[in-house]
Design a protein around this motif. Sequence first.
Motif, PDB file in Angstrom:
ATOM      1  N   THR B 424     -28.485 118.966  -4.425  1.00 21.27           N
ATOM      2  CA  THR B 424     -27.670 120.024  -3.751  1.00 21.27           C
ATOM      3  C   THR B 424     -26.251 119.107  -3.327  1.00 21.27           C
ATOM      4  N   ASN B 425     -26.613 118.034  -2.635  1.00 22.82           N
ATOM      5  CA  ASN B 425     -25.595 117.283  -2.019  1.00 22.82           C
ATOM      6  C   ASN B 425     -24.733 116.633  -3.280  1.00 22.82           C
ATOM      7  N   ALA B 426     -25.166 116.262  -4.388  1.00 21.25           N
ATOM      8  CA  ALA B 426     -24.737 115.652  -5.203  1.00 21.25           C
ATOM      9  C   ALA B 426     -23.709 116.683  -6.060  1.00 21.25           C
ATOM     10  N   ALA B 427     -24.301 117.997  -6.113  1.00 23.83           N
ATOM     11  CA  ALA B 427     -23.512 119.153  -6.768  1.00 23.83           C
ATOM     12  C   ALA B 427     -22.269 119.609  -5.983  1.00 23.83           C
ATOM     13  N   LYS B 428     -22.556 119.514  -4.486  1.00 21.46           N
ATOM     14  CA  LYS B 428     -21.503 119.746  -3.533  1.00 21.46           C
ATOM     15  C   LYS B 428     -20.265 118.711  -3.637  1.00 21.46           C
ATOM     16  N   TYR B 429     -20.946 117.469  -3.272  1.00 18.63           N
ATOM     17  CA  TYR B 429     -19.921 116.536  -2.716  1.00 18.63           C
ATOM     18  C   TYR B 429     -19.927 115.280  -3.713  1.00 18.63           C
ATOM     19  N   GLY B 430     -21.025 115.061  -4.309  1.00 21.88           N
ATOM     20  CA  GLY B 430     -21.213 113.707  -5.160  1.00 21.88           C
ATOM     21  C   GLY B 430     -21.030 113.714  -6.515  1.00 21.88           C
ATOM     22  N   ALA B 431     -21.874 113.108  -7.299  1.00 18.83           N
ATOM     23  CA  ALA B 431     -21.460 112.765  -8.724  1.00 18.83           C
ATOM     24  C   ALA B 431     -21.469 114.025  -9.584  1.00 18.83           C
ATOM     25  N   LEU B 432     -22.359 114.903  -9.292  1.00 14.46           N
ATOM     26  CA  LEU B 432     -22.537 116.116  -9.917  1.00 14.46           C
ATOM     27  C   LEU B 432     -21.457 117.209  -9.713  1.00 14.46           C
ATOM     28  N   SER B 433     -20.599 116.814  -8.853  1.00 11.59           N
ATOM     29  CA  SER B 433     -19.204 117.892  -8.324  1.00 11.59           C
ATOM     30  C   SER B 433     -18.213 117.551  -9.595  1.00 11.59           C
ATOM     31  N   VAL B 434     -18.091 116.475 -10.307  1.00 12.72           N
ATOM     32  CA  VAL B 434     -17.240 116.238 -11.387  1.00 12.72           C
ATOM     33  C   VAL B 434     -18.061 116.020 -12.630  1.00 12.72           C
ATOM     34  N   LEU B 435     -17.221 116.051 -13.675  1.00 13.02           N
ATOM     35  CA  LEU B 435     -17.641 116.021 -15.238  1.00 13.02           C
ATOM     36  C   LEU B 435     -18.044 114.340 -15.378  1.00 13.02           C
ATOM     37  N   GLN B 455     -35.728 105.294  -6.963  1.00 13.10           N
ATOM     38  CA  GLN B 455     -34.308 105.136  -6.871  1.00 13.10           C
ATOM     39  C   GLN B 455     -33.549 106.420  -7.199  1.00 13.10           C
ATOM     40  N   TRP B 456     -32.497 106.819  -6.627  1.00 13.68           N
ATOM     41  CA  TRP B 456     -31.561 107.718  -6.836  1.00 13.68           C
ATOM     42  C   TRP B 456     -30.299 107.250  -6.621  1.00 13.68           C
ATOM     43  N   VAL B 457     -29.451 106.990  -7.800  1.00 17.11           N
ATOM     44  CA  VAL B 457     -28.054 106.208  -7.663  1.00 17.11           C
ATOM     45  C   VAL B 457     -27.142 107.088  -8.296  1.00 17.11           C
ATOM     46  N   GLU B 458     -26.046 107.399  -7.485  1.00 15.18           N
ATOM     47  CA  GLU B 458     -24.865 108.347  -8.327  1.00 15.18           C
ATOM     48  C   GLU B 458     -23.835 107.402  -8.481  1.00 15.18           C
ATOM     49  N   THR B 459     -23.152 107.259  -9.513  1.00 16.11           N
ATOM     50  CA  THR B 459     -22.072 106.920  -9.962  1.00 16.11           C
ATOM     51  C   THR B 459     -20.827 107.546 -10.421  1.00 16.11           C
ATOM     52  N   ASP B 460     -19.629 106.858 -10.485  1.00 15.98           N
ATOM     53  CA  ASP B 460     -18.650 107.465 -10.929  1.00 15.98           C
ATOM     54  C   ASP B 460     -18.238 109.022 -10.290  1.00 15.98           C
ATOM     55  N   GLY B 461     -18.766 109.219  -9.315  1.00 13.70           N
ATOM     56  CA  GLY B 461     -18.295 110.473  -8.458  1.00 13.70           C
ATOM     57  C   GLY B 461     -17.144 110.253  -7.633  1.00 13.70           C
ATOM     58  N   PRO B 462     -16.744 111.215  -6.765  1.00  9.84           N
ATOM     59  CA  PRO B 462     -15.759 111.163  -5.765  1.00  9.84           C
ATOM     60  C   PRO B 462     -16.056 110.202  -4.901  1.00  9.84           C
ATOM     61  N   ALA B 463     -15.112 109.624  -4.180  1.00  8.62           N
ATOM     62  CA  ALA B 463     -15.488 108.526  -3.209  1.00  8.62           C
ATOM     63  C   ALA B 463     -16.212 109.286  -2.203  1.00  8.62           C
ATOM     64  N   VAL B 464     -17.449 108.660  -1.698  1.00 10.60           N
ATOM     65  CA  VAL B 464     -18.195 109.203  -0.679  1.00 10.60           C
ATOM     66  C   VAL B 464     -17.412 108.801   0.527  1.00 10.60           C
ATOM     67  N   LYS B 465     -17.872 109.813   1.450  1.00 11.15           N
ATOM     68  CA  LYS B 465     -17.447 109.540   2.987  1.00 11.15           C
ATOM     69  C   LYS B 465     -18.740 109.744   3.760  1.00 11.15           C
ATOM     70  N   ARG B 466     -19.228 109.045   4.680  1.00 10.63           N
ATOM     71  CA  ARG B 466     -20.331 109.217   5.638  1.00 10.63           C
ATOM     72  C   ARG B 466     -20.196 110.540   6.247  1.00 10.63           C
ATOM     73  N   PRO B 467     -21.349 111.182   6.146  1.00 11.51           N
ATOM     74  CA  PRO B 467     -20.966 112.806   6.813  1.00 11.51           C
ATOM     75  C   PRO B 467     -20.919 112.567   8.350  1.00 11.51           C
ATOM     76  N   PHE B 493     -24.904 105.989   2.213  1.00 10.83           N
ATOM     77  CA  PHE B 493     -23.750 106.470   1.922  1.00 10.83           C
ATOM     78  C   PHE B 493     -22.544 105.548   1.273  1.00 10.83           C
ATOM     79  N   ASP B 494     -22.718 104.882   0.074  1.00 11.46           N
ATOM     80  CA  ASP B 494     -21.911 103.966  -0.434  1.00 11.46           C
ATOM     81  C   ASP B 494     -20.580 104.606  -0.748  1.00 11.46           C
ATOM     82  N   PRO B 495     -19.441 104.145  -0.712  1.00 11.40           N
ATOM     83  CA  PRO B 495     -18.362 104.704  -1.336  1.00 11.40           C
ATOM     84  C   PRO B 495     -18.281 105.078  -2.864  1.00 11.40           C
ATOM     85  N   CYS B 496     -19.037 104.335  -3.574  1.00  9.52           N
ATOM     86  CA  CYS B 496     -18.992 104.172  -4.760  1.00  9.52           C
ATOM     87  C   CYS B 496     -20.104 105.540  -5.495  1.00  9.52           C
TER      88      CYS B 496
END
Lengths: 135, 513
Positions: B424-435, B455-467, B493-496
Amino acid sequence: MTASDSEPKITPLRDLRILVVEDEMMVAMLMEDMLEVFGCKLVGPAASIAHALLLISTETIDGAMLDLNLAGHSVYPVADELARLGIPFVLVTGYGNQELEGGYNDRPRLPKPFRRLDLLSIMETTFARASNAAQ
Amino acid sequence: MGTPMSREVKASPIPRPLPEDASEVSHSLMERSPVPMAELEGAGHIVRYVNPAFCQLVGKSKQALVGNPFAETVLEGDGCLAAMDRVYHTEKTETYTESEHPGSHPVYWSYAIWPVLGADQTPVGVMMQVTETTRFHQPAGAMNEALVLSSVRQHELIEQAEKLNEQLQAEVADRKAGIEALRKSEERYRALFDLGPVAVYSCDTSGVIQEFNRRSSELWGREPASGDTEERFCGSHKLFRADGSFMPHEQCPMAEVLSGKISETRGAEVLIERPDGSRITVIVNIRPQKNGSGDIIGAINCFYDITERKQHEEHQKMLLNELSHRVKNTLATVQSIAMQTMQNAPTIEAFQDAFESRLVALASTHNLLLQNPSQVVSLRDLAASELSHYAADDDTRFTIEGDDVSLRSERAVPIGMMFHELATNAAKYGALSVLSGRVAVSWTLGEDAGTLHLQWVETDGPAVKRPSRRGFGSRLIERGLAHELGANVRLIFDPCGVRCVMDIPLPPVAEMS
């Protein structure tokens, strides 16, 4: 809508150190939130008998909320230890009003799911002595 | 005695009268004879002389008799006349015996008849001498009669004996048929007794075991010695009441029925402990046996095993308890989700969206668990199920890699919720929010297979900001998993891209601290 609920209120339970023994993650979190509202200090939560016994032996505890069934194991060893130390406790259970072993039928029992007011009420009744002593 | 007289008689020819001189001599001899005698002349047997003994015998005077045919005067019967005719014509002496039955006893007369020859040696008449021989006949007659009677009696007895014999034969046959029927019946009952699914045994009035069938010894787990006076009332090793308390044999239902304390036992539940320590639950039915005067002379016990039924009932009770436990816990979980979602939702609409999707995530994890009869779910299915809410199956933005791992309910539910919160978080703010974004879910099992490194690793998404504040998802992952699964969890919450690294113990978590 959340600010007022999360503000600690002045209750007879304020600053009581309450041990929560509950293996269900979400229920433990619910209990945690409610105790916070009542002004209690949370000890735990413990998801296992071993963890609970460790906390009893190392922490100061005024009272305890015990889930009867911890992943298929009965919480009685923890209840026995609390009874031995004279610490009041409430048995929280998803079972009906079934017969309990070891003379625990007379102990206060809180059925799941529970209302905040029911939790408050049973805690005030059960921990009153501890509460008076703490004030 | 008549021989000299006969010679004299022969001297007189017929039809001439007998010579007077010879007659005179012989007649004077005969006059004094105590034996009745008569002299008859010619073929008509005319009486010429009778002595006084003869007159006395027939009760007639000499004058009434002499000169008349013998047949008219002293008719003695055809047999006598026929004998006289034969002697007259054949000149051979005859004796003849005849009987009369004037009363209950017969009188026997013996006649001696001989010819009287004339001078020309031809018969002129016959002489007759009569002797009563009843005396001689009587014993013989009696004997004969007795013989006849005894013969008749013997015949009757034989007939009776034969009848009795027939009756006896019939009875023996009946008895044999009865015994055969009884034997067959006994054989039938013996088969029922031995092969029936119900255990049966009997005791005498003192409780000594008389008979028991195969099923009894199976249920007892032992065979008592039949008739052993040391062992009474029941062949079991030990007995317990339904409430689990020990029951001495002399207090068991059989003992109470035999003592008359209770009239009979029906459907009583008793626990039997076998010599090997195993216990079974049986239902006991006992009825006393009484004699004609109503005294108890023993009792029969029929009992059967309900252990399986008991276990089934216990299991069912346990399942119901477990169901109740799970339903209530699930309700409490829903309550918890609702409250926490409420605390973090800025608007009612946001609450609705978040609450609904969390309920659906919880339900889909339960669905996966219920699809498998052993109530385990594969980690791969669990991850795919949660990600599928945010990406199509052919979506190349996420990968799932790892060994086959099956999770039980208590681990599957929180891990499923964790996947839901991360997705849910990835779809809203993270890697799954962009193609262009990628999500890689991967895991390995530790060397002892006791720890799952996930491990859950998101890459190539928008820059991550700590909530700015810790939300429900972070709390659930960081504290909830650590709490319930005893897991070591790092949410970074790695920026990458967001990363979540977990070490989850796989053995039963209940005893973990």
